[in-house]
Every structure is written in C-alpha cells, then in structure tokens.
Scaffold this motif. Sequence first.
Motif, PDB file in Angstrom:
ATOM      1  N   ASN A 202       0.823  -1.210   0.000  1.00 23.87           N
ATOM      2  CA  ASN A 202       0.000   0.000   0.000  1.00 23.87           C
ATOM      3  C   ASN A 202       0.855   1.257   0.000  1.00 23.87           C
ATOM      4  O   ASN A 202       0.536   2.249  -0.669  1.00 23.87           O
ATOM      5  CB  ASN A 202      -0.942  -0.002   1.203  1.00 23.87           C
ATOM      6  CG  ASN A 202      -2.086  -0.981   1.044  1.00 23.87           C
ATOM      7  OD1 ASN A 202      -2.448  -1.346  -0.061  1.00 23.87           O
ATOM      8  ND2 ASN A 202      -2.657  -1.418   2.165  1.00 23.87           N
ATOM      9  N   ARG A 203       1.942   1.231   0.771  1.00 19.06           N
ATOM     10  CA  ARG A 203       2.841   2.386   0.804  1.00 19.06           C
ATOM     11  C   ARG A 203       3.484   2.609  -0.555  1.00 19.06           C
ATOM     12  O   ARG A 203       3.579   3.754  -1.038  1.00 19.06           O
ATOM     13  CB  ARG A 203       3.922   2.178   1.875  1.00 19.06           C
ATOM     14  CG  ARG A 203       3.454   2.457   3.281  1.00 19.06           C
ATOM     15  CD  ARG A 203       4.449   1.990   4.319  1.00 19.06           C
ATOM     16  NE  ARG A 203       5.819   2.412   4.036  1.00 19.06           N
ATOM     17  CZ  ARG A 203       6.855   2.012   4.760  1.00 19.06           C
ATOM     18  NH1 ARG A 203       6.691   1.199   5.777  1.00 19.06           N
ATOM     19  NH2 ARG A 203       8.063   2.433   4.463  1.00 19.06           N
ATOM     20  N   LEU A 204       3.933   1.526  -1.187  1.00 19.79           N
ATOM     21  CA  LEU A 204       4.541   1.661  -2.509  1.00 19.79           C
ATOM     22  C   LEU A 204       3.531   2.195  -3.524  1.00 19.79           C
ATOM     23  O   LEU A 204       3.851   3.071  -4.329  1.00 19.79           O
ATOM     24  CB  LEU A 204       5.073   0.307  -2.972  1.00 19.79           C
ATOM     25  CG  LEU A 204       6.566   0.040  -2.808  1.00 19.79           C
ATOM     26  CD1 LEU A 204       6.913  -1.348  -3.311  1.00 19.79           C
ATOM     27  CD2 LEU A 204       7.403   1.089  -3.516  1.00 19.79           C
ATOM     28  N   ILE A 208       3.984   5.362  -6.110  1.00 16.21           N
ATOM     29  CA  ILE A 208       4.330   5.158  -7.523  1.00 16.21           C
ATOM     30  C   ILE A 208       3.108   5.129  -8.446  1.00 16.21           C
ATOM     31  O   ILE A 208       3.268   5.189  -9.666  1.00 16.21           O
ATOM     32  CB  ILE A 208       5.146   3.870  -7.735  1.00 16.21           C
ATOM     33  CG1 ILE A 208       4.270   2.624  -7.577  1.00 16.21           C
ATOM     34  CG2 ILE A 208       6.341   3.821  -6.797  1.00 16.21           C
ATOM     35  CD1 ILE A 208       4.967   1.339  -7.987  1.00 16.21           C
ATOM     36  N   GLU A 209       1.913   5.025  -7.879  1.00 20.40           N
ATOM     37  CA  GLU A 209       0.711   4.952  -8.707  1.00 20.40           C
ATOM     38  C   GLU A 209       0.055   6.330  -8.823  1.00 20.40           C
ATOM     39  O   GLU A 209       0.108   7.137  -7.898  1.00 20.40           O
ATOM     40  CB  GLU A 209      -0.298   3.972  -8.091  1.00 20.40           C
ATOM     41  CG  GLU A 209       0.215   2.557  -7.904  1.00 20.40           C
ATOM     42  CD  GLU A 209       0.195   1.743  -9.191  1.00 20.40           C
ATOM     43  OE1 GLU A 209      -0.185   2.289 -10.249  1.00 20.40           O
ATOM     44  OE2 GLU A 209       0.563   0.551  -9.133  1.00 20.40           O
ATOM     45  N   ASP A 210      -0.574   6.584  -9.951  1.00 21.94           N
ATOM     46  CA  ASP A 210      -1.377   7.802 -10.090  1.00 21.94           C
ATOM     47  C   ASP A 210      -2.608   7.730  -9.196  1.00 21.94           C
ATOM     48  O   ASP A 210      -3.037   8.734  -8.628  1.00 21.94           O
ATOM     49  CB  ASP A 210      -1.812   7.992 -11.547  1.00 21.94           C
ATOM     50  CG  ASP A 210      -0.632   8.307 -12.458  1.00 21.94           C
ATOM     51  OD1 ASP A 210       0.292   9.010 -11.999  1.00 21.94           O
ATOM     52  OD2 ASP A 210      -0.624   7.836 -13.605  1.00 21.94           O
ATOM     53  N   ASP A 211      -3.173   6.537  -9.073  1.00 23.05           N
ATOM     54  CA  ASP A 211      -4.327   6.307  -8.205  1.00 23.05           C
ATOM     55  C   ASP A 211      -4.128   4.962  -7.524  1.00 23.05           C
ATOM     56  O   ASP A 211      -4.278   3.915  -8.154  1.00 23.05           O
ATOM     57  CB  ASP A 211      -5.622   6.311  -9.023  1.00 23.05           C
ATOM     58  CG  ASP A 211      -6.871   6.129  -8.160  1.00 23.05           C
ATOM     59  OD1 ASP A 211      -6.721   5.909  -6.939  1.00 23.05           O
ATOM     60  OD2 ASP A 211      -7.983   6.206  -8.716  1.00 23.05           O
ATOM     61  N   LYS A 212      -3.780   4.988  -6.235  1.00 19.87           N
ATOM     62  CA  LYS A 212      -3.467   3.725  -5.557  1.00 19.87           C
ATOM     63  C   LYS A 212      -4.693   2.836  -5.406  1.00 19.87           C
ATOM     64  O   LYS A 212      -4.561   1.634  -5.168  1.00 19.87           O
ATOM     65  CB  LYS A 212      -2.831   3.988  -4.198  1.00 19.87           C
ATOM     66  CG  LYS A 212      -3.762   4.527  -3.133  1.00 19.87           C
ATOM     67  CD  LYS A 212      -3.047   4.594  -1.798  1.00 19.87           C
ATOM     68  CE  LYS A 212      -3.976   5.062  -0.687  1.00 19.87           C
ATOM     69  NZ  LYS A 212      -3.275   5.081   0.620  1.00 19.87           N
ATOM     70  N   GLN A 213      -5.891   3.412  -5.535  1.00 21.06           N
ATOM     71  CA  GLN A 213      -7.099   2.600  -5.473  1.00 21.06           C
ATOM     72  C   GLN A 213      -7.315   1.812  -6.773  1.00 21.06           C
ATOM     73  O   GLN A 213      -8.027   0.815  -6.786  1.00 21.06           O
ATOM     74  CB  GLN A 213      -8.321   3.493  -5.206  1.00 21.06           C
ATOM     75  CG  GLN A 213      -8.235   4.315  -3.927  1.00 21.06           C
ATOM     76  CD  GLN A 213      -8.055   3.459  -2.692  1.00 21.06           C
ATOM     77  OE1 GLN A 213      -8.579   2.350  -2.621  1.00 21.06           O
ATOM     78  NE2 GLN A 213      -7.311   3.970  -1.710  1.00 21.06           N
ATOM     79  N   LYS A 214      -6.702   2.297  -7.853  1.00 19.29           N
ATOM     80  CA  LYS A 214      -6.776   1.610  -9.141  1.00 19.29           C
ATOM     81  C   LYS A 214      -5.355   1.443  -9.685  1.00 19.29           C
ATOM     82  O   LYS A 214      -4.969   2.066 -10.679  1.00 19.29           O
ATOM     83  CB  LYS A 214      -7.633   2.404 -10.122  1.00 19.29           C
ATOM     84  CG  LYS A 214      -9.081   2.596  -9.670  1.00 19.29           C
ATOM     85  CD  LYS A 214      -9.855   3.461 -10.656  1.00 19.29           C
ATOM     86  CE  LYS A 214     -11.287   3.686 -10.191  1.00 19.29           C
ATOM     87  NZ  LYS A 214     -12.049   4.560 -11.118  1.00 19.29           N
ATOM     88  N   PRO A 215      -4.557   0.603  -9.033  1.00 21.24           N
ATOM     89  CA  PRO A 215      -3.134   0.487  -9.400  1.00 21.24           C
ATOM     90  C   PRO A 215      -2.926  -0.086 -10.798  1.00 21.24           C
ATOM     91  O   PRO A 215      -3.587  -1.047 -11.188  1.00 21.24           O
ATOM     92  CB  PRO A 215      -2.574  -0.454  -8.328  1.00 21.24           C
ATOM     93  CG  PRO A 215      -3.757  -1.229  -7.856  1.00 21.24           C
ATOM     94  CD  PRO A 215      -4.917  -0.295  -7.929  1.00 21.24           C
ATOM     95  N   ARG A 216      -2.006   0.520 -11.534  1.00 21.72           N
ATOM     96  CA  ARG A 216      -1.639   0.051 -12.865  1.00 21.72           C
ATOM     97  C   ARG A 216      -0.349  -0.747 -12.852  1.00 21.72           C
ATOM     98  O   ARG A 216      -0.106  -1.568 -13.739  1.00 21.72           O
ATOM     99  CB  ARG A 216      -1.469   1.242 -13.824  1.00 21.72           C
ATOM    100  CG  ARG A 216      -2.746   2.003 -14.114  1.00 21.72           C
ATOM    101  CD  ARG A 216      -2.471   3.195 -15.027  1.00 21.72           C
ATOM    102  NE  ARG A 216      -1.724   2.783 -16.217  1.00 21.72           N
ATOM    103  CZ  ARG A 216      -0.588   3.357 -16.606  1.00 21.72           C
ATOM    104  NH1 ARG A 216      -0.051   4.338 -15.908  1.00 21.72           N
ATOM    105  NH2 ARG A 216       0.016   2.946 -17.708  1.00 21.72           N
TER     106      ARG A 216
END
Length: 230
Positions: A202-204, A208-216
């Motif tokens: 979750n911390r990563l 690094i994600e634009d949206d951590k709820q919708k990780p790419r």
Amino acid sequence: MNDKVLIVDDDPAICKLLEKVMHSNDLDTDVADCGASALALLARNSGSYALVLLDVMLGDMEGFEVIKQMRSQGIKTPVIIVSGRSEDYDSLYGLSIGADDYITKPFRPLVLGAKVKALIRRNKDLILNHSDVLECGPFSYHSSTMRFYRNGEELILSARESAILLLFLRHPNQVFTKEMIYEQVWGNSVIVDDNAIMVYINRLRSKIEDDKQKPRHIVTVRGLGYRFVP
C-alpha cells in the motif's frame, strides 16, 4: 570496519542493553537520548549508519516524528522501532510512515540481532545490480546512488520499500507470492507478520501509482500475490 547502528532511546538501561546486543553481533554503535540529537547525528553522518534502532516514546518528540523528518529529508537509513507500545495501530502506523520493522519490548536479544543483521544485509543488496541504471517502463534505479525515479522524478522510499520495488523492477510481469517476497526481502530467518506485506504494498502504491485505489503497476493477482506491470 564494522557496520554502525544508531540507537535512539531516552532510557540509559535500554541503551546499554541494545549496545550489548549490537556489539555481540559485531556492530558498532552511537547513542542519542532524544529525537533532536538523533536527527542532528543523521544529518551529519547519515551515510555512516547502517541502521537506526528507535524508541517511540522520547523526551522531546515521538519516534514517529523522527521517522517522518528522516524520510522527508531523503534519509533512507533503515529503521527498526523498538517500543514498549504493543498496539497493532502503533506498529502499522510506524510501518506506514517509513519504518522497516517494529519490535516490542521486552525483546529477545537473539531475534533482534538476527533482524538487524538481515535488514542491513538486504539494504546492502540494493547496490548489487550489475548495471549502474536499471530501467523498467517509467521507472529507473541508479545503483551508484541507490535512488529510484519515476518519469525522472525521484521516489522517496524506505529501505524495505526500495527492496520490494527493486525486486519488481528486476522481474517485471512475474507473479510473486507473499512467501516469495518475504524470502527475497526479509530472508528466511526472519518471521514477518502477515499484515506487513500489505502495508508495504500500500505504501509503494501511494508513491508510484497515479491512483493507488486503481493500481496500474503493482497489480493484485487474486489468490496468488502481486505482479509488477511496467
């Protein structure tokens, strides 16, 4: 020259015990009795320390605040919190702001020594990449400086976060189970709480994600683990 550990605790008896444990593991030590002293030592000598052992309850500030200031200043030295506070909230919060492990008092000296040496070893492994720059999609890792970048912008990561991201960068699209991540990042000899890997992922994602709820990039593979998509 032995690796050096910075001990931060306002209890002289605990400091002496921690020094004894570190010395028995062939590690040198410095001691700070408050947060301000610890931050001053780290600012002057951050490259000299292989690890920080940090209490939560200090005379001038909480250890959590020390971690926040370290990470905001780009100091990536690994941190193990050694605290008498045993609530799950404290350990999860410490991990979420940049600590690499959380041990409650009273601790077992042999376990503490093993965890310290394992974390120092894993942190050193970050520089063993064969090339100076490892590139993977929008991400890059510079082994000479041990720094990570996304689209040219530096990522401020803790030692554990760095180890996990480096593992992903070296093996894009490979599925890693929690057990595989534990083995590669923590080592077989160290017992890791099941919640820890979720906290670090979750911390990563938040970094690094634009949206951590919708990780790419860090994708959950149901029933298996995680896959890193560049």
